[in-house]
Structures are given as structure tokens and as C-alpha cells.
Design a protein around this motif. Structure first.
Motif, PDB file in Angstrom:
ATOM      1  N   TYR A  39     -29.320 -12.199  21.692  1.00  0.00           N
ATOM      2  CA  TYR A  39     -29.620 -12.409  20.271  1.00  0.00           C
ATOM      3  C   TYR A  39     -30.899 -13.224  20.127  1.00  0.00           C
ATOM      4  O   TYR A  39     -31.080 -14.237  20.792  1.00  0.00           O
ATOM      5  CB  TYR A  39     -28.456 -13.114  19.579  1.00  0.00           C
ATOM      6  CG  TYR A  39     -27.195 -12.283  19.569  1.00  0.00           C
ATOM      7  CD1 TYR A  39     -27.006 -11.295  18.608  1.00  0.00           C
ATOM      8  CD2 TYR A  39     -26.201 -12.473  20.522  1.00  0.00           C
ATOM      9  CE1 TYR A  39     -25.856 -10.522  18.594  1.00  0.00           C
ATOM     10  CE2 TYR A  39     -25.046 -11.702  20.513  1.00  0.00           C
ATOM     11  CZ  TYR A  39     -24.884 -10.729  19.557  1.00  0.00           C
ATOM     12  OH  TYR A  39     -23.744  -9.960  19.548  1.00  0.00           O
ATOM     13  N   GLY A  41     -33.347 -15.146  17.257  1.00  0.00           N
ATOM     14  CA  GLY A  41     -33.371 -15.663  15.890  1.00  0.00           C
ATOM     15  C   GLY A  41     -32.060 -16.337  15.516  1.00  0.00           C
ATOM     16  O   GLY A  41     -31.116 -16.395  16.311  1.00  0.00           O
ATOM     17  N   ASP A 149     -32.179  -8.560  17.228  1.00  0.00           N
ATOM     18  CA  ASP A 149     -33.168  -9.404  16.555  1.00  0.00           C
ATOM     19  C   ASP A 149     -32.831  -9.510  15.075  1.00  0.00           C
ATOM     20  O   ASP A 149     -32.920  -8.527  14.339  1.00  0.00           O
ATOM     21  CB  ASP A 149     -34.558  -8.811  16.751  1.00  0.00           C
ATOM     22  CG  ASP A 149     -35.667  -9.728  16.281  1.00  0.00           C
ATOM     23  OD1 ASP A 149     -35.374 -10.753  15.624  1.00  0.00           O
ATOM     24  OD2 ASP A 149     -36.838  -9.414  16.565  1.00  0.00           O
ATOM     25  N   PHE A 150     -32.471 -10.713  14.647  1.00  0.00           N
ATOM     26  CA  PHE A 150     -32.089 -10.909  13.249  1.00  0.00           C
ATOM     27  C   PHE A 150     -33.260 -10.700  12.284  1.00  0.00           C
ATOM     28  O   PHE A 150     -33.043 -10.461  11.097  1.00  0.00           O
ATOM     29  CB  PHE A 150     -31.457 -12.287  13.051  1.00  0.00           C
ATOM     30  CG  PHE A 150     -30.113 -12.392  13.698  1.00  0.00           C
ATOM     31  CD1 PHE A 150     -29.001 -11.786  13.146  1.00  0.00           C
ATOM     32  CD2 PHE A 150     -29.954 -13.082  14.896  1.00  0.00           C
ATOM     33  CE1 PHE A 150     -27.761 -11.861  13.755  1.00  0.00           C
ATOM     34  CE2 PHE A 150     -28.722 -13.171  15.514  1.00  0.00           C
ATOM     35  CZ  PHE A 150     -27.620 -12.561  14.939  1.00  0.00           C
ATOM     36  N   ALA A 151     -34.486 -10.720  12.781  1.00  0.00           N
ATOM     37  CA  ALA A 151     -35.654 -10.509  11.927  1.00  0.00           C
ATOM     38  C   ALA A 151     -35.747  -9.059  11.442  1.00  0.00           C
ATOM     39  O   ALA A 151     -36.440  -8.794  10.460  1.00  0.00           O
ATOM     40  CB  ALA A 151     -36.931 -10.891  12.671  1.00  0.00           C
ATOM     41  N   ILE A 152     -35.058  -8.118  12.098  1.00  0.00           N
ATOM     42  CA  ILE A 152     -35.160  -6.716  11.668  1.00  0.00           C
ATOM     43  C   ILE A 152     -34.118  -6.335  10.627  1.00  0.00           C
ATOM     44  O   ILE A 152     -34.127  -5.210  10.135  1.00  0.00           O
ATOM     45  CB  ILE A 152     -35.082  -5.735  12.871  1.00  0.00           C
ATOM     46  CG1 ILE A 152     -33.709  -5.762  13.526  1.00  0.00           C
ATOM     47  CG2 ILE A 152     -36.192  -6.007  13.860  1.00  0.00           C
ATOM     48  CD1 ILE A 152     -33.509  -4.682  14.579  1.00  0.00           C
ATOM     49  N   SER A 154     -32.350  -5.789   7.152  1.00  0.00           N
ATOM     50  CA  SER A 154     -32.869  -5.551   5.802  1.00  0.00           C
ATOM     51  C   SER A 154     -32.468  -6.714   4.907  1.00  0.00           C
ATOM     52  O   SER A 154     -31.386  -7.287   5.069  1.00  0.00           O
ATOM     53  CB  SER A 154     -32.278  -4.256   5.230  1.00  0.00           C
ATOM     54  OG  SER A 154     -32.602  -3.170   6.052  1.00  0.00           O
TER      55      SER A 154
END
Length: 161
Positions: A39, A41, A149-152, A154
Motif C-alpha cells: 500500500y 499513501g 496506491d491511494f492516490a489513484i 476517484s
């Protein structure tokens, strides 16, 4: 001349030797995939669950998912940095191995409302180009690693449940 008792003894001895040479023990033979999820982020506080979703065919649109529903894992541990998983699957070809993230939704239309892709088994150096897999018969396919990746994710919709 061999006596009938000797035939029986030889037959039983052969059965015992054959059984002793079979090395399955008491552990069942299973097939599927295993790997590590890493993981990246910060975990959103709104995380309800994360699960593996395995598709036989890569859906062209979200409308194709009911036609080709995935096989889901149990929920995976949340708020960890990495997790080593193992998932039992029938032998065969799978086109999409994805990590599904579900936010906490009040008044959700169903259990899968608001799902998003957190990561997938992808071509090296990418996070968006899926790699298909072939699960062998009676064996685990190892090394199916996923970067989540938590940045992706929505952005949350204020309108949709």
C-alpha cells in the motif's frame, strides 16, 4: 510352490508401499494465486473494505461486469503497509486481477456501491496495464504482487450513493 496366503501378503504389501510413496499427506491439494500487496499513501478513514476481484475476462465497461462477474476474496486487513495474501481459485486463465476498494456509504444502493480500483496485477513499470494470469492445476501461482496506491482513487461523489 507359493501358497495362497503369500499372494495375499504380497498384494497387501504392494498396496502399503504404493500408499507410502504418495506424498500428499493430510494437506489438501489446492490451486490459486498468492503474492504481496504493498500500500502506498495514507488509508482513507472512509475505507469500508478492500478485496481481491478476479475476472475471467477484462470488462470493456462497467456495464459488462454483471455479464462477467468477478470472483471476490474475503475482506483483507485494513490500515496496514503490506499484506501477503493467498486466494484459492479454479485453474484457468484470468485477464484481470484487481484490488477493489469500497468506501463507507450510508444509503448505498448495494454492497458494491462506490467500488474503485486501488491497484491491479500489472505490467512492470505501470499501474494501469493489466497482466493476465494462468492458474495451474493443483498448484499455487506465486508472485502475483500488487501495488495499491491511494492516490489513484476517484474523488468521492457528493451525488452518487
Amino acid at each position: 510352490m507359493i501358497k495362497p496366503l503369500s499372494y495375499r501378503f504380497t498384494f497387501v504389501l504392494m498396496l502399503l508401499l504404493t500408499a507410502a510413496c504418495t506424498d500428499h499427506g493430510l494437506e489438501p491439494i489446492h490451486e490459486g494465486i498468492s503474492g504481496r500487496i504493498t500500500y502506498v499513501g495514507a488509508w482513507p478513514d472512509s475505507t469500508e473494505w478492500v478485496r481481491m476481484a478476479i475476472f475471467k475476462k477484462l470488462p470493456a465497461t462497467v456495464f459488462d461486469i454483471p455479464i462477467n462477474p468477478p470472483l471476490f476474496s474475503d475482506t483483507l486487513p485494513r490500515f496496514v503497509n503490506s499484506y501477503d495474501y493467498e486466494m484459492t481459485l479454479p485453474a484457468g486463465q484470468y485477464e484481470w486481477v484487481v484490488l477493489a476498494w469500497k468506501p463507507i456509504k450510508r444509503n448505498a444502493a448495494n454492497d458494491f456501491s462506490g467500488l474503485d480500483t486501488l491497484g491491479m496485477y500489472a505490467q512492470p513499470g505501470t499501474q494501469r496495464v493489466p497482466l493476465s494470469i494462468e492458474v495451474p492445476s493443483k498448484r499455487m501461482l506465486t508472485g502475483i504482487d500488487i501495488v495499491a496506491d491511494f492516490a489513484i482513487l476517484s474523488p468521492a461523489s457528493p451525488i452518487l450513493p
